[in-house]
Design an enzyme around this catalytic site. Structure first.
Site, PDB file in Angstrom:
ATOM      1  N   ASP A   1     -22.579  10.409 -11.698  1.00 53.24           N
ATOM      2  CA  ASP A   1     -23.920  10.998 -11.655  1.00 53.24           C
ATOM      3  C   ASP A   1     -24.073  11.949 -10.471  1.00 53.24           C
ATOM      4  OD1 ASP A   1     -23.744   8.851  -9.864  1.00 53.24           O
ATOM      5  OD2 ASP A   1     -25.128   7.596 -10.997  1.00 53.24           O
TER       6      ASP A   1
ATOM      7  N   ASN B   1     -32.483  -3.106 -10.649  1.00 50.61           N
ATOM      8  CA  ASN B   1     -33.196  -3.172 -11.937  1.00 50.61           C
ATOM      9  C   ASN B   1     -32.240  -3.143 -13.125  1.00 50.61           C
ATOM     10  OD1 ASN B   1     -32.319  -0.539 -12.056  1.00 50.61           O
ATOM     11  ND2 ASN B   1     -34.341   0.405 -12.163  1.00 50.61           N
TER      12      ASN B   1
ATOM     13  N   HIS C   1     -29.765  -0.938 -13.693  1.00 49.16           N
ATOM     14  CA  HIS C   1     -29.190   0.345 -14.135  1.00 49.16           C
ATOM     15  C   HIS C   1     -27.705   0.426 -13.810  1.00 49.16           C
ATOM     16  CE1 HIS C   1     -30.399   2.257 -10.018  1.00 49.16           C
ATOM     17  NE2 HIS C   1     -29.097   2.131 -10.020  1.00 49.16           N
TER      18      HIS C   1
ATOM     19  N   GLU D   1     -31.523   4.291 -16.257  1.00 53.73           N
ATOM     20  CA  GLU D   1     -32.591   3.352 -15.909  1.00 53.73           C
ATOM     21  C   GLU D   1     -32.982   2.531 -17.146  1.00 53.73           C
ATOM     22  OE1 GLU D   1     -33.051   2.937 -12.903  1.00 53.73           O
ATOM     23  OE2 GLU D   1     -33.796   4.651 -11.757  1.00 53.73           O
TER      24      GLU D   1
END
Ligand code: F6R
Length: 261
Positions: free
Chosen positions: A67, A136, A138, A143
């Site tokens: 990313d 979370n 990801h 996400e």
């Protein structure tokens, strides 16, 4: 899925690095997928040590970063292009021409994402994808509710992810709001996944990814669908796992022919 629970973060880095070195020694042209962030730093340090000692040569590998932020200059110290150069390419003596990072600065982001997917295809696909996991759930910057079929594209970072990553920036509002990330479908196409996590703050995400329902609410649960996924974690990150004794037992009794260290 193989779950390896180790006493501390140093061991996590060493054992995950051993899995990577094992593959590269067999196939020097291995195509690696590179995560950034804190989690894989122990892996990169260990690989760099082996390269310096002369027991590992990564010059023939190709690599694709997972990313990149959108909207910060390539030479910004926290752009993933800079981080990959500083933490991976230089210390591991990779060939910079064989290391690719998604383009977060293109005026045509969609075309840049499609071009990145093409580059991965032309390299023969990713052989081994290194992953961390967000609190979370990801992976990459996919996400929650990212499609399991998604490919490289632009995403909006959650406020939680921006807050978690604020430690890398001089001011919290300097953390970009958007990123370009390999999709969950792109990650799923890698031949092997090696996910590392350390610390209590990752325990819920690891429990959800490994033992929770398969759900886009926890993108890391994608690993349950993968044929060759290894999760290497320390005791703290393993705190939420219900079958941790079974995972320790499995690792202790792993047949020699399956071992990579
Ligand atoms: C970054 C990436 C992210 C991180 C995750 C955990 O390339 O892929 O999924 O792995 O945000 O970040 P750290 O390791 O900093 O806790």
């Amino acid at each position: 899925m193989e779950i390896i629970i180790l006493p501390d973060a140093d061991e996590v880095g060493r054992v995950a690095a051993a899995a990577i070195a094992h593959r590269v020694r067999r196939t020097p042209e291995t195509v690696l997928g590179l995560a950034t962030g804190s989690s894989p730093l122990g892996i990169y340090r260990q690989l760099a040590d082996w390269v310096k000692q002369g027991s590992l040569d990564l010059r023939h590998t190709r690599a694709f970063a997972l990313d990149e932020y959108v909207g910060i200059a390539a030479d910004h110290p926290q752009s993933y292009a800079s981080v990959i150069r500083r933490e991976v390419v230089e210390p591991l003596s990779l060939d910079p021409d064989r290391v690719h990072v998604p383009d977060g600065r293109s005026s045509d982001i969609e075309a840049a994402c499609a071009a990145y997917e093409d580059q991965i295809q032309r390299a023969g696909g990713i052989d081994l994808q290194i992953l961390g996991i967000g609190a979370n759930g990801h992976i990459g910057f996919n996400e929650p509710i990212s499609s399991f079929a998604s490919r490289t594209r632009i995403k909006t970072l959650t406020p939680k992810t921006r807050a978690d990553n604020a430690r890398f920036f001089s001011q919290p509002d300097h953390v970009p709001t958007h990123c370009v990330t390999q999709g969950l479908g792109t990650i799923a196409d890698a031949k092997q996944l090696v996910l590392v996590a350390q610390g209590e703050h990752k325990a819920d995400a690891i429990a959800a990814a490994v033992e929770g329902p398969l759900s886009s609410m926890c993108p890391g649960s994608l690993l349950q669908l993968h044929r060759h996924a290894i999760v290497v974690i320390d005791e703290l990150a393993a705190n939420g796992l219900r079958l941790s004794d079974y995972y320790r037992y499995t690792y202790a009794n792993k047949p020699d022919w399956q071992r990579f260290e």
